[in-house]
Motif scaffolding. Structure first.
Motif, PDB file in Angstrom:
ATOM      1  N   VAL A  72      25.179 -19.545  -2.812  1.00  0.00           N
ATOM      2  CA  VAL A  72      24.533 -20.685  -3.462  1.00  0.00           C
ATOM      3  C   VAL A  72      24.749 -20.615  -4.977  1.00  0.00           C
ATOM      4  O   VAL A  72      24.901 -21.636  -5.649  1.00  0.00           O
ATOM      5  CB  VAL A  72      23.036 -20.779  -3.064  1.00  0.00           C
ATOM      6  CG1 VAL A  72      22.240 -19.582  -3.526  1.00  0.00           C
ATOM      7  CG2 VAL A  72      22.413 -22.066  -3.598  1.00  0.00           C
ATOM      8  N   ARG A  75      28.004 -22.218  -5.553  1.00  0.00           N
ATOM      9  CA  ARG A  75      27.974 -23.685  -5.381  1.00  0.00           C
ATOM     10  C   ARG A  75      27.342 -24.371  -6.592  1.00  0.00           C
ATOM     11  O   ARG A  75      27.757 -25.451  -6.993  1.00  0.00           O
ATOM     12  CB  ARG A  75      27.223 -24.050  -4.093  1.00  0.00           C
ATOM     13  CG  ARG A  75      27.992 -23.715  -2.819  1.00  0.00           C
ATOM     14  CD  ARG A  75      27.396 -24.376  -1.600  1.00  0.00           C
ATOM     15  NE  ARG A  75      26.109 -23.851  -1.222  1.00  0.00           N
ATOM     16  CZ  ARG A  75      25.896 -22.947  -0.267  1.00  0.00           C
ATOM     17  NH1 ARG A  75      26.903 -22.457   0.440  1.00  0.00           N
ATOM     18  NH2 ARG A  75      24.682 -22.521   0.018  1.00  0.00           N
ATOM     19  N   PRO A 126      18.920 -21.231  -6.016  1.00  0.00           N
ATOM     20  CA  PRO A 126      19.059 -19.782  -5.820  1.00  0.00           C
ATOM     21  C   PRO A 126      17.710 -19.066  -5.895  1.00  0.00           C
ATOM     22  O   PRO A 126      17.507 -18.035  -5.250  1.00  0.00           O
ATOM     23  CB  PRO A 126      19.971 -19.354  -6.988  1.00  0.00           C
ATOM     24  CG  PRO A 126      20.760 -20.580  -7.302  1.00  0.00           C
ATOM     25  CD  PRO A 126      19.835 -21.742  -7.056  1.00  0.00           C
ATOM     26  N   THR A 174      24.142 -28.486  -2.138  1.00  0.00           N
ATOM     27  CA  THR A 174      23.894 -27.163  -2.736  1.00  0.00           C
ATOM     28  C   THR A 174      23.390 -26.186  -1.678  1.00  0.00           C
ATOM     29  O   THR A 174      23.631 -24.984  -1.760  1.00  0.00           O
ATOM     30  CB  THR A 174      22.889 -27.275  -3.913  1.00  0.00           C
ATOM     31  OG1 THR A 174      23.396 -28.243  -4.826  1.00  0.00           O
ATOM     32  CG2 THR A 174      22.731 -25.955  -4.643  1.00  0.00           C
ATOM     33  N   THR A 175      22.701 -26.703  -0.654  1.00  0.00           N
ATOM     34  CA  THR A 175      22.264 -25.807   0.426  1.00  0.00           C
ATOM     35  C   THR A 175      23.410 -25.493   1.392  1.00  0.00           C
ATOM     36  O   THR A 175      23.215 -24.771   2.371  1.00  0.00           O
ATOM     37  CB  THR A 175      21.072 -26.424   1.206  1.00  0.00           C
ATOM     38  OG1 THR A 175      21.380 -27.783   1.528  1.00  0.00           O
ATOM     39  CG2 THR A 175      19.787 -26.372   0.408  1.00  0.00           C
ATOM     40  N   GLY A 176      24.594 -26.075   1.154  1.00  0.00           N
ATOM     41  CA  GLY A 176      25.773 -25.688   1.939  1.00  0.00           C
ATOM     42  C   GLY A 176      26.227 -26.706   2.979  1.00  0.00           C
ATOM     43  O   GLY A 176      27.151 -26.427   3.753  1.00  0.00           O
ATOM     44  N   THR A 476      18.017 -27.541   5.813  1.00  0.00           N
ATOM     45  CA  THR A 476      18.352 -26.189   6.269  1.00  0.00           C
ATOM     46  C   THR A 476      17.588 -25.852   7.549  1.00  0.00           C
ATOM     47  O   THR A 476      16.559 -26.451   7.831  1.00  0.00           O
ATOM     48  CB  THR A 476      17.955 -25.132   5.200  1.00  0.00           C
ATOM     49  OG1 THR A 476      16.579 -25.300   4.882  1.00  0.00           O
ATOM     50  CG2 THR A 476      18.788 -25.248   3.946  1.00  0.00           C
TER      51      THR A 476
END
Ligand code: NAD
Length: 495
Positions: A72, A75, A126, A174-176, A476
């Motif tokens: 993270v 990212r 983060p 941002t969380t992927g 998430t």
């Protein structure tokens, strides 16, 4: 002739369906984008077909594994650059918003700043995305971690061309996750441009793709087998429909709907401040905000307050400069708003300020001025329906109990506000309002980051709010890992 816009896939503009300039008059393939200020066609939004949606989703799928595998912290380096590029290019983004949406320049710049605030929240992930770890028995530990869902999509309304896409996009990626965005076909230009800034910021191909289109494209995205979660913001009827569709497909869904926000003026309120605040709330963005004031409930007769509200609203002018009231989005919206005013007039309600005077003034565009209706008849439709224009309904109530009864009876539940100088009165209303976002002497009570945004009842068909920590949880899933590494003599499941 204006060129049609193109979809954005793999960090470049693409057209898969046959998008030929000759075809722009074909309404099965394109929708004209009009400038609300002039009524002129400024672009065309393509109505993406299944193959366009498939292409965008496949691009996300290809990008997902590498994107989720980054840390993270890695990212957010891209997100920091994106934030800077948005600030640097805010004037151009605002030009596009003013052109295709019609709101004034200051309002456009404010929505860019508010959208970027959600991005700022994403920069803190983060610190917020850490899981937990605990020794649950001797020799046995449990830990959890937050993991991206995969491919998510966001379907957004016309009223905030930049801010609403940015309610979800920064936190989702941002969380992927990888994201497909479908902007409103009424305001497709702003986010089409912002895609180029994402590329410039270094976002890898396929992490965010954009498909243009209307209801059909939106439904294809929701139904797509590879899309794991859907966010929607728009009218309540569509929010409910998509929520049911997505739940039936076992997808996560966050669907926010419309609003009918009630403000209450207690007899002790500060007249000047209340009047200014109420006028800003119902005329800002020409009333096209889900947080806009719709109904003002005055406890007792309050002629001085009403006079002050009418005077302030009367002094507003039509235009797109600071402090002016812009046009509404389109012809259909103009007709809908004016028909509510006409109907109220026919029902014998008192029109204290009539915005229909602005219609056809300059001969083009979709202009309607601030309108104030003083109601006698509690069943007038203007008091109940979401009008989504610069119209304020005023109704006198005998008591605070009656005001709450009226507010609670409305089927929406986005925002409500109490104007008073008495803390006890403010607490009384705060506890009883049936809405998700409450203001005390604030007519547009938008919770700022890190607080989440969202209403209740028909204003939200979701189990969580849309920004802040709620969005982190929405985008998430929690993975729980139980480990045992100790030799057998050190292990106990009980202690
Ligand atoms: P809308 O429902 O007409 O459209 C929203 C999006 O859904 C668009 O992208 C559109 O293409 C798509 N869409 C429209 N009909 C559809 C259907 N039948 N199936 C699938 N997709 C469909 O809303 P709008 O007019 O663009 O926006 C205004 C509405 O949004 C107002 O009701 C306003 O209150 C609401 N809104 C709510 C919030 C909130 O936070 N609750 C915020 C902003 C706007």
């Amino acid at each position: 002739m204006q060129k049609p816009l193109l979809n954005w896939v793999d960090n470049t503009y693409v057209a898969t369906t046959e998008w030929d300039l000759k075809l722009v008059s074909d309404t099965t393939k394109f929708i004209p984008v009009t400038s609300p200020a002039t009524g002129e066609i400024v672009s065309y939004a393509p109505l993406s077909k299944r193959e366009d949606v498939d292409l965008a989703v496949a691009s996300c799928k290809k990008a997902f594994e590498a994107w989720r595998s980054r840390t993270v912290k890695d990212r957010i380096q891209i997100m920091i650059r994106l934030h800077q590029l948005i600030v640097k290019n805010a004037d151009h983004i605002a030009d596009l918003i003013v052109l295709e949406h019609g709101k004034n320049r200051t309002e456009a710049l404010a929505e860019i700043a508010k959208g970027n605030e959600t991005l700022e929240f994403a920069l803190s992930l983060p610190q917020l995305m850490q899981g937990h770890i605990l020794d649950v028995s001797r020799g046995v530990a449990c830990r959890d971690s937050l993991n991206p869902l995969g491919i998510v999509c966001s379907i957004v309304p016309f009223n905030f061309p930049f801010m609403v896409p940015f309610w979800t996009l920064p936190i989702a990626i941002t969380t992927g996750n990888c994201l497909v965005l479908k902007p409103s076909e009424k305001v497709p230009m702003t986010m089409t441009y912002v895609m180029t800034l994402m590329k410039e910021a270094g976002l890898p191909d396929g992490v965010v793709n954009l498909v243009h289109g209307g209801p059909e494209t939106a439904r294809m995205l929701c139904e797509h087998a590879d899309v794991n979660a859907v966010t929607f913001v728009g009218t309540s009827a569509v929010a409910e429909l998509l929520m049911k569709q997505c739940r039936g497909l076992n997808k996560r869904v966050l669907a926010l709907g419309g609003a009918k926000n009630h403000l209450v003026a207690y007899p002790d309120c500060n007249i000047d401040m209340t009047a200014q605040d109420v006028v800003s709330s119902f005329t800002g963005c020409s009333g096209q905000r889900c947080m806009a004031a719709s109904v003002l409930l005055c406890i007792g007769e309050q002629p001085t307050l009403i006079e002050s509200i009418v005077a302030k609203a009367t002094s507003l002018t039509a235009g797109q400069s600071t402090g002016q009231v812009g046009p509404v989005i389109d012809e259909a919206s103009l007709k809908r708003i004016s028909s509510y005013i006409s109907q109220a007039e026919e029902n014998g309600e008192k029109i204290l300020l009539d915005g229909r005077k602005w219609m056809n003034k300059g001969g083009s565009g979709f202009w309607i001025g601030p309108t104030i209706i003083l109601h006698n008849n509690r069943s007038d439709p203007a008091l109940h329906d979401e009008i989504f224009g610069p119209v304020l309904s005023i109704l006198a109530c005998d008591s605070k109990e009656q005001a709450i009864e009226i507010e609670n009876a409305n089927p929406y539940g986005n925002a409500a506000c109490i104007y008073t100088r008495d803390g006890g009165v403010a607490e009384w209303f705060t506890k009883r309002f049936g809405a998700g976002m409450i203001g005390v002497n604030i007519g547009v009570p938008v919770p700022r980051e890190p607080f989440s945004f969202g209403g209740i009842n028909k204003s939200s068909f979701a189990d969580s709010d849309i920004t802040g920590v709620d969005a982190l949880n929405f985008f998430t899933y929690k993975k729980k890992v139980t480990t045992k590494w100790a030799p057998p003599e050190e292990i106990s499941w009980l202690t």
